[in-house]
Design a protein around this motif. Structure first.
Motif, PDB file in Angstrom:
ATOM      1  N   SER A 160      -9.646  -3.468   1.821  1.00 58.55           N
ATOM      2  CA  SER A 160      -9.702  -4.903   1.544  1.00 58.55           C
ATOM      3  C   SER A 160      -8.311  -5.429   1.202  1.00 58.55           C
ATOM      4  CB  SER A 160     -10.643  -5.147   0.371  1.00 58.55           C
ATOM      5  OG  SER A 160     -10.111  -4.541  -0.793  1.00 58.55           O
ATOM      6  N   ILE A 161      -8.245  -6.693   0.848  1.00 55.75           N
ATOM      7  CA  ILE A 161      -6.962  -7.291   0.483  1.00 55.75           C
ATOM      8  C   ILE A 161      -6.348  -6.570  -0.708  1.00 55.75           C
ATOM      9  CG2 ILE A 161      -5.856  -9.381  -0.436  1.00 55.75           C
ATOM     10  CD1 ILE A 161      -7.844 -10.999   1.338  1.00 55.75           C
ATOM     11  N   HIS A 162      -7.151  -6.308  -1.743  1.00 59.63           N
ATOM     12  CA  HIS A 162      -6.574  -5.644  -2.912  1.00 59.63           C
ATOM     13  C   HIS A 162      -6.169  -4.207  -2.596  1.00 59.63           C
ATOM     14  CE1 HIS A 162     -11.017  -5.357  -3.496  1.00 59.63           C
ATOM     15  NE2 HIS A 162     -10.749  -4.114  -3.832  1.00 59.63           N
ATOM     16  N   ASP A 163      -6.835  -3.562  -1.651  1.00 55.26           N
ATOM     17  CA  ASP A 163      -6.394  -2.239  -1.210  1.00 55.26           C
ATOM     18  C   ASP A 163      -5.055  -2.323  -0.478  1.00 55.26           C
ATOM     19  OD1 ASP A 163      -8.577  -0.574  -2.079  1.00 55.26           O
ATOM     20  OD2 ASP A 163      -9.790  -1.429  -0.472  1.00 55.26           O
ATOM     21  N   MET A 164      -4.908  -3.338   0.360  1.00 54.34           N
ATOM     22  CA  MET A 164      -3.652  -3.510   1.100  1.00 54.34           C
ATOM     23  C   MET A 164      -2.480  -3.763   0.141  1.00 54.34           C
ATOM     24  SD  MET A 164      -4.350  -3.335   4.333  1.00 54.34           S
ATOM     25  CE  MET A 164      -5.672  -3.548   5.485  1.00 54.34           C
ATOM     26  N   LEU A 165      -2.705  -4.634  -0.838  1.00 56.95           N
ATOM     27  CA  LEU A 165      -1.638  -4.938  -1.798  1.00 56.95           C
ATOM     28  C   LEU A 165      -1.202  -3.708  -2.581  1.00 56.95           C
ATOM     29  CD1 LEU A 165      -2.935  -8.336  -3.232  1.00 56.95           C
ATOM     30  CD2 LEU A 165      -0.842  -7.988  -1.915  1.00 56.95           C
ATOM     31  N   ALA A 166      -2.162  -2.885  -2.977  1.00 57.72           N
ATOM     32  CA  ALA A 166      -1.865  -1.742  -3.841  1.00 57.72           C
ATOM     33  C   ALA A 166      -1.625  -0.442  -3.078  1.00 57.72           C
ATOM     34  CB  ALA A 166      -3.010  -1.540  -4.824  1.00 57.72           C
ATOM     35  N   LYS A 167      -1.787  -0.489  -1.748  1.00 59.48           N
ATOM     36  CA  LYS A 167      -1.661   0.716  -0.920  1.00 59.48           C
ATOM     37  C   LYS A 167      -2.667   1.790  -1.354  1.00 59.48           C
ATOM     38  CE  LYS A 167       3.044  -0.038   0.485  1.00 59.48           C
ATOM     39  NZ  LYS A 167       3.977  -0.784  -0.233  1.00 59.48           N
ATOM     40  N   THR A 168      -3.917   1.338  -1.534  1.00 62.41           N
ATOM     41  CA  THR A 168      -4.998   2.229  -1.940  1.00 62.41           C
ATOM     42  C   THR A 168      -6.150   2.128  -0.945  1.00 62.41           C
ATOM     43  OG1 THR A 168      -6.073   0.499  -3.288  1.00 62.41           O
ATOM     44  CG2 THR A 168      -4.495   1.958  -4.408  1.00 62.41           C
ATOM     45  N   TYR A 169      -7.140   2.966  -1.130  1.00 63.18           N
ATOM     46  CA  TYR A 169      -8.421   2.841  -0.449  1.00 63.18           C
ATOM     47  C   TYR A 169      -9.472   3.507  -1.313  1.00 63.18           C
ATOM     48  CZ  TYR A 169      -8.007   7.659   1.423  1.00 63.18           C
ATOM     49  OH  TYR A 169      -7.891   9.010   1.569  1.00 63.18           O
TER      50      TYR A 169
END
Length: 144
Positions: free
Chosen positions: A120-129
């Protein structure tokens, strides 16, 4: 590399469980202590922020809801998230969701539902999944 990404429904279930845990606890404690509605809302918001920000850092990417659902947050390289990543994921993404009046939340839901990597967007920003993959077992007796 994204391995075994968690999809929309399991992530939603984990978020609902987390919300029930925090809000239910605050409601019960607030009733016992005698918080009014405004104070209870403020405490609820602060605890939700701290819970979502700190627990994954100290517990291998898990929150209670994620743990119950068998999913966790990890960095793209498979490592556990640190405080910087969680600040981006919770605070910065929360600000993005706020300034877009919730439109970015809807976009994120569609991203998790339809993207192959379920980010999601917050995953993209934080480089997480979010993944079903368990943390690597660490043997305290193993030499480095």
């Amino acid at each position: 590399m994204v391995e075994r990404p968690a999809g929309f429904w399991i992530r939603l279930a984990a978020n609902i469980l987390d919300g029930l845990l925090i809000s239910g606890t605050v409601f019960i404690l607030g009733a016992m202590i005698g918080f009014d509605g405004t104070t209870r809302d403020g405490v609820d918001g602060l605890l939700n922020l701290l819970y979502g920000l700190l627990l994954p850092v100290f517990w291998y990417g898990y929150t209670v809801g994620k743990r119950l659902c068998g999913i966790r947050i990890v960095m793209l390289d498979g490592s556990n998230p640190g405080i910087g990543a969680m600040l981006l994921r919770v605070v910065v993404a929360g600000f993005v969701y706020l300034i877009t009046l919730g439109i970015a939340v809807i976009v994120s839901a569609f991203m998790v539902a339809f993207r192959k990597d379920k980010r999601s967007i917050h995953d993209m920003l934080a480089k997480t999944y979010v993944t079903y993959q368990k943390p690597e077992e660490i043997n305290p007796y193993q030499e480095a």
